[in-house]
Design an enzyme around this catalytic site. Structure first.
Site, PDB file in Angstrom:
ATOM      1  N   HIS A 110      41.663  -5.624  18.740  1.00  0.00           N
ATOM      2  CA  HIS A 110      40.730  -4.533  18.433  1.00  0.00           C
ATOM      3  C   HIS A 110      40.092  -4.716  17.052  1.00  0.00           C
ATOM      4  CE1 HIS A 110      39.567  -0.119  18.435  1.00  0.00           C
ATOM      5  NE2 HIS A 110      39.614  -0.342  17.132  1.00  0.00           N
ATOM      6  N   GLU A 111      40.916  -5.001  16.045  1.00  0.00           N
ATOM      7  CA  GLU A 111      40.365  -5.150  14.685  1.00  0.00           C
ATOM      8  C   GLU A 111      39.458  -6.375  14.586  1.00  0.00           C
ATOM      9  OE1 GLU A 111      40.419  -2.660  12.875  1.00  0.00           O
ATOM     10  OE2 GLU A 111      42.053  -1.582  13.845  1.00  0.00           O
TER      11      GLU A 111
ATOM     12  N   HIS B  25      36.065  -5.450  15.833  1.00  0.00           N
ATOM     13  CA  HIS B  25      35.150  -4.857  14.843  1.00  0.00           C
ATOM     14  C   HIS B  25      34.470  -5.960  14.029  1.00  0.00           C
ATOM     15  CE1 HIS B  25      35.968  -0.705  15.590  1.00  0.00           C
ATOM     16  NE2 HIS B  25      37.241  -0.753  15.222  1.00  0.00           N
TER      17      HIS B  25
ATOM     18  N   ASP C 209      34.423   6.121  25.920  1.00  0.00           N
ATOM     19  CA  ASP C 209      35.613   6.392  26.740  1.00  0.00           C
ATOM     20  C   ASP C 209      36.910   5.955  26.039  1.00  0.00           C
ATOM     21  OD1 ASP C 209      34.561   3.847  27.004  1.00  0.00           O
ATOM     22  OD2 ASP C 209      35.187   3.578  29.084  1.00  0.00           O
TER      23      ASP C 209
HETATM   24 ZN   LIG Z   1      38.581   0.640  15.774  1.00  0.00          ZN
END
Ligand SMILES: [Zn+2]
Length: 198
Positions: A127-128, A131, A140
């Site tokens: 996830h990081e 980014h 969602d």
């Molecule tokens: Zn995030």
């Protein structure tokens, strides 16, 4: 006989020149030929330094590999500069990234908050990096199929849509980096309940 010899010599010279002339461009073109069918692909390299990621370092490499095997316009390469990855005990969220769509910055992981979130550590790491690779949170939140949706999920593999968005972003070449998500959002997203999908 003299004019005949002269003609022969001239003709011989022309033949030699033609042979050289034909041979030279052919020889020069041959090495370039395999490159021609390839697209003029842009690939950005983002270096990351996981020397301060402590026990999460192997999963940081694994997360980089998850992205690297799915996109071609950008590549995460272990190095000594670029994105510094730091693991600490306690912080504002399970993980934070200092910028979105960037080649220099910081990612922080916090052990206690990862544990409290209930999400898989690898998912938080992917996830990081998401980014860094330009992705924001989708609407969602908690959808386990999307690594950017956070939630108490185990899946660490980005969705086809997320992969395509990263691919498109970097294929367009350099663009100015945006600031990372604020830590309060990051805490809320990464610790959100998993969406129940039927
Ligand atoms: Zn995030």
């Amino acid at each position: 006989m003299f004019p005949t010899r002269l003609v022969a010599a001239v003709l011989g010279g022309i033949v030699a020149l033609v042979l050289v002339g034909v041979g030279a461009p052919g020889a020069a073109a041959a090495p370039a030929a395999p490159a021609a069918p390839q697209r003029a692909a842009v690939q950005t390299t983002i270096y990351y330094d996981s020397s301060r990621a402590a026990e999460l370092a192997p999963q940081v490499d694994e997360a980089a590999e998850i992205w690297n095997t799915r996109v071609t316009s950008v590549k995460l390469v272990k190095g000594t500069a670029g994105i510094t990855v730091i693991t600490a005990q306690n912080g504002s969220a399970p993980g934070t990234a200092s910028c979105v769509g960037c080649t220099r910055g910081q990612i922080y992981f916090y052990r206690n908050q990862i544990q409290q979130s209930g999400a898989a550590a690898l998912r938080v790491i992917v996830h990081e990096f998401g980014h860094i690779l330009s992705l924001n949170h989708p609407p969602d939140i908690g959808n386990c199929d999307k690594v950017m949706a956070g939630g108490r999920c185990q899946n660490a593999i980005p969705s086809a849509e997320e992969i395509a968005a990263v691919e498109r972003f970097w294929a367009r070449g350099w663009r100015p980096a945006k600031p990372g998500p604020n830590p309060a959002d990051e805490r809320e997203v990464l610790g959100a309940p998993a969406l129940v999908t039927r």
